[in-house]
Design a protein around this motif. Structure first.
Motif, PDB file in Angstrom:
ATOM      1  N   ARG A 128     -12.563   1.874   7.073  1.00  0.00           N
ATOM      2  CA  ARG A 128     -13.909   1.527   6.621  1.00  0.00           C
ATOM      3  C   ARG A 128     -13.883   0.430   5.556  1.00  0.00           C
ATOM      4  NH1 ARG A 128     -16.261   6.430   5.280  1.00  0.00           N
ATOM      5  NH2 ARG A 128     -17.261   6.438   7.301  1.00  0.00           N
ATOM      6  N   HIS A 129     -13.029   0.573   4.547  1.00  0.00           N
ATOM      7  CA  HIS A 129     -13.055  -0.340   3.409  1.00  0.00           C
ATOM      8  C   HIS A 129     -12.017  -1.450   3.499  1.00  0.00           C
ATOM      9  CE1 HIS A 129     -15.965   2.183   1.370  1.00  0.00           C
ATOM     10  NE2 HIS A 129     -15.188   3.232   1.573  1.00  0.00           N
ATOM     11  N   GLY A 130     -11.007  -1.281   4.328  1.00  0.00           N
ATOM     12  CA  GLY A 130      -9.977  -2.306   4.438  1.00  0.00           C
ATOM     13  C   GLY A 130      -8.889  -2.190   3.391  1.00  0.00           C
ATOM     14  N   ARG A 131      -9.158  -1.491   2.309  1.00  0.00           N
ATOM     15  CA  ARG A 131      -8.190  -1.340   1.216  1.00  0.00           C
ATOM     16  C   ARG A 131      -8.593  -0.146   0.375  1.00  0.00           C
ATOM     17  NH1 ARG A 131      -6.708  -5.817  -3.271  1.00  0.00           N
ATOM     18  NH2 ARG A 131      -6.060  -6.859  -1.380  1.00  0.00           N
ATOM     19  N   ILE A 132      -7.620   0.737   0.083  1.00  0.00           N
ATOM     20  CA  ILE A 132      -7.873   1.858  -0.813  1.00  0.00           C
ATOM     21  C   ILE A 132      -6.686   2.006  -1.754  1.00  0.00           C
ATOM     22  CG2 ILE A 132      -9.367   3.134   0.777  1.00  0.00           C
ATOM     23  CD1 ILE A 132      -6.976   5.010   1.289  1.00  0.00           C
ATOM     24  N   LYS A 133      -6.937   2.657  -2.874  1.00  0.00           N
ATOM     25  CA  LYS A 133      -5.896   2.942  -3.857  1.00  0.00           C
ATOM     26  C   LYS A 133      -5.607   4.428  -3.813  1.00  0.00           C
ATOM     27  CE  LYS A 133      -4.793   2.359  -8.723  1.00  0.00           C
ATOM     28  NZ  LYS A 133      -5.283   1.909 -10.022  1.00  0.00           N
ATOM     29  N   THR A 134      -4.344   4.779  -3.633  1.00  0.00           N
ATOM     30  CA  THR A 134      -3.923   6.171  -3.559  1.00  0.00           C
ATOM     31  C   THR A 134      -2.482   6.257  -4.051  1.00  0.00           C
ATOM     32  OG1 THR A 134      -3.722   8.087  -2.076  1.00  0.00           O
ATOM     33  CG2 THR A 134      -3.199   5.939  -1.150  1.00  0.00           C
ATOM     34  N   THR A 135      -1.888   7.445  -3.971  1.00  0.00           N
ATOM     35  CA  THR A 135      -0.496   7.557  -4.390  1.00  0.00           C
ATOM     36  C   THR A 135       0.411   6.895  -3.358  1.00  0.00           C
ATOM     37  OG1 THR A 135      -0.175   9.688  -3.298  1.00  0.00           O
ATOM     38  CG2 THR A 135      -0.948   9.728  -5.588  1.00  0.00           C
ATOM     39  N   LEU A 136       1.590   6.537  -3.785  1.00  0.00           N
ATOM     40  CA  LEU A 136       2.531   5.827  -2.918  1.00  0.00           C
ATOM     41  C   LEU A 136       2.929   6.669  -1.715  1.00  0.00           C
ATOM     42  CD1 LEU A 136       4.315   3.309  -2.489  1.00  0.00           C
ATOM     43  CD2 LEU A 136       6.072   4.459  -3.829  1.00  0.00           C
TER      44      LEU A 136
ATOM     45  N   ASP B 112      -0.810  11.510 -15.009  1.00  0.00           N
ATOM     46  CA  ASP B 112       0.432  12.218 -14.687  1.00  0.00           C
ATOM     47  C   ASP B 112       1.571  11.278 -14.315  1.00  0.00           C
ATOM     48  OD1 ASP B 112      -0.583  11.303 -12.319  1.00  0.00           O
ATOM     49  OD2 ASP B 112      -0.478  13.220 -11.270  1.00  0.00           O
ATOM     50  N   ASN B 113       1.379   9.983 -14.470  1.00  0.00           N
ATOM     51  CA  ASN B 113       2.417   8.981 -14.231  1.00  0.00           C
ATOM     52  C   ASN B 113       2.877   8.969 -12.776  1.00  0.00           C
ATOM     53  OD1 ASN B 113       3.824   6.836 -15.369  1.00  0.00           O
ATOM     54  ND2 ASN B 113       5.669   8.042 -15.634  1.00  0.00           N
ATOM     55  N   ALA B 114       1.968   9.340 -11.850  1.00  0.00           N
ATOM     56  CA  ALA B 114       2.316   9.325 -10.420  1.00  0.00           C
ATOM     57  C   ALA B 114       2.384   7.881  -9.934  1.00  0.00           C
ATOM     58  CB  ALA B 114       1.266  10.079  -9.633  1.00  0.00           C
ATOM     59  N   LYS B 115       3.309   7.610  -9.011  1.00  0.00           N
ATOM     60  CA  LYS B 115       3.438   6.264  -8.454  1.00  0.00           C
ATOM     61  C   LYS B 115       2.209   5.983  -7.599  1.00  0.00           C
ATOM     62  CE  LYS B 115       8.451   6.411  -8.272  1.00  0.00           C
ATOM     63  NZ  LYS B 115       9.644   6.407  -7.403  1.00  0.00           N
ATOM     64  N   MET B 116       1.540   4.884  -7.886  1.00  0.00           N
ATOM     65  CA  MET B 116       0.323   4.522  -7.171  1.00  0.00           C
ATOM     66  C   MET B 116       0.574   3.314  -6.290  1.00  0.00           C
ATOM     67  SD  MET B 116      -1.801   6.815  -8.073  1.00  0.00           S
ATOM     68  CE  MET B 116      -3.399   6.207  -7.603  1.00  0.00           C
ATOM     69  N   ALA B 117      -0.287   3.165  -5.280  1.00  0.00           N
ATOM     70  CA  ALA B 117      -0.152   2.052  -4.357  1.00  0.00           C
ATOM     71  C   ALA B 117      -1.525   1.697  -3.792  1.00  0.00           C
ATOM     72  CB  ALA B 117       0.798   2.406  -3.218  1.00  0.00           C
ATOM     73  N   VAL B 118      -1.614   0.484  -3.286  1.00  0.00           N
ATOM     74  CA  VAL B 118      -2.793   0.032  -2.558  1.00  0.00           C
ATOM     75  C   VAL B 118      -2.373  -0.155  -1.119  1.00  0.00           C
ATOM     76  CG1 VAL B 118      -4.431  -1.853  -2.265  1.00  0.00           C
ATOM     77  CG2 VAL B 118      -3.832  -1.089  -4.553  1.00  0.00           C
TER      78      VAL B 118
ATOM     79  N   LEU C  47       1.204  -1.940  -1.149  1.00  0.00           N
ATOM     80  CA  LEU C  47       1.594  -2.644  -2.371  1.00  0.00           C
ATOM     81  C   LEU C  47       1.643  -1.652  -3.526  1.00  0.00           C
ATOM     82  CD1 LEU C  47      -0.835  -5.654  -1.960  1.00  0.00           C
ATOM     83  CD2 LEU C  47       1.606  -5.645  -1.472  1.00  0.00           C
ATOM     84  N   ARG C  48       2.746  -1.625  -4.237  1.00  0.00           N
ATOM     85  CA  ARG C  48       2.864  -0.738  -5.397  1.00  0.00           C
ATOM     86  C   ARG C  48       2.045  -1.288  -6.552  1.00  0.00           C
ATOM     87  NH1 ARG C  48       8.216   2.276  -5.450  1.00  0.00           N
ATOM     88  NH2 ARG C  48       8.947   2.086  -3.314  1.00  0.00           N
ATOM     89  N   THR C  49       1.435  -0.366  -7.294  1.00  0.00           N
ATOM     90  CA  THR C  49       0.663  -0.748  -8.475  1.00  0.00           C
ATOM     91  C   THR C  49       1.185   0.032  -9.679  1.00  0.00           C
ATOM     92  OG1 THR C  49      -1.007   0.915  -8.014  1.00  0.00           O
ATOM     93  CG2 THR C  49      -1.377  -1.274  -7.097  1.00  0.00           C
ATOM     94  N   MET C  50       0.459  -0.033 -10.770  1.00  0.00           N
ATOM     95  CA  MET C  50       0.850   0.672 -12.000  1.00  0.00           C
ATOM     96  C   MET C  50       0.737   2.188 -11.803  1.00  0.00           C
ATOM     97  SD  MET C  50       1.728  -1.678 -14.037  1.00  0.00           S
ATOM     98  CE  MET C  50       1.790  -0.830 -15.590  1.00  0.00           C
ATOM     99  N   PRO C  51       1.575   2.958 -12.482  1.00  0.00           N
ATOM    100  CA  PRO C  51       1.487   4.426 -12.373  1.00  0.00           C
ATOM    101  C   PRO C  51       0.155   4.954 -12.893  1.00  0.00           C
ATOM    102  CG  PRO C  51       3.554   3.770 -13.391  1.00  0.00           C
ATOM    103  CD  PRO C  51       2.718   2.544 -13.291  1.00  0.00           C
ATOM    104  N   ARG C  52      -0.249   6.102 -12.386  1.00  0.00           N
ATOM    105  CA  ARG C  52      -1.514   6.715 -12.796  1.00  0.00           C
ATOM    106  C   ARG C  52      -1.431   7.169 -14.238  1.00  0.00           C
ATOM    107  NH1 ARG C  52      -3.550  10.498  -8.352  1.00  0.00           N
ATOM    108  NH2 ARG C  52      -1.811  11.816  -8.997  1.00  0.00           N
ATOM    109  N   GLN C  53      -2.519   7.036 -14.967  1.00  0.00           N
ATOM    110  CA  GLN C  53      -2.555   7.298 -16.399  1.00  0.00           C
ATOM    111  C   GLN C  53      -2.258   8.756 -16.743  1.00  0.00           C
ATOM    112  OE1 GLN C  53      -3.391   4.758 -18.642  1.00  0.00           O
ATOM    113  NE2 GLN C  53      -2.831   6.104 -20.321  1.00  0.00           N
TER     114      GLN C  53
END
Length: 147
Positions: free
Chosen positions: A61-69, A137-143, A129-135
């Motif tokens: 639907r959106h073409g891009r979402i941010k979630t955990t790696l 719990d420091n989980a690895k985030m990705a787009v 794409l990897r992004t900055m860790p979540r504020q």
């Protein structure tokens, strides 16, 4: 090696020991985890399926979402499969996509756009794409995004 029996006075020979208590004369079989690489995402099977279906729907639907790696890597397979179905375009593929994606109108728009958009591409329809860790719990985030 052995010890002397207090009852008979004869030598007692210790039986050979095997790891994990395998009986004498039997080989110790350790099972290997071949082809068991499934990201369980810390959820039971039904919740995991619902999560992957929801993430697949939102990526399309959106073409891009941010979630955990780990979730992004797990949903990539399903998004690529839906785009492959959209490229195929036949009735059976459409019914398979409707059975997985939550939004029926989204499936129709995917089947209209996918053959033109991805005609020259043979797989690899998503990018993680990897992004900055979540504020918190420091989980690895990705787009995850559509290419």
């Amino acid at each position: 090696m052995g010890s002397t029996s207090s009852f008979t006075g004869s030598q007692i020979v210790d039986a050979p020991t095997y790891s994990r208590g395998a009986p004498a004369g039997r080989a110790n079989l350790e099972m290997m985890r071949h082809r068991k690489k499934l990201a369980k995402l810390g959820k039971p099977a039904d919740q995991r399926k619902a999560l992957l279906r929801a993430l697949t729907t939102e990526v399309i639907r959106h073409g891009r979402i941010k979630t955990t790696l780990v979730r992004a890597k797990a949903v990539r397979k399903h998004v690529d499969h839906m785009i492959e179905l959209g490229k195929r375009g036949d009735l059976h593929a459409r019914r398979q996509a409707i059975a997985w994606v939550y939004d029926k109108q989204l499936v129709h728009s995917l089947f209209e756009a996918a053959p033109d958009r991805y005609a020259d591409r043979q797989g690899g329809y998503t990018r993680v794409l990897r992004t900055m860790p979540r504020q918190g719990d420091n989980a690895k985030m990705a787009v995850i995004e559509l290419v």
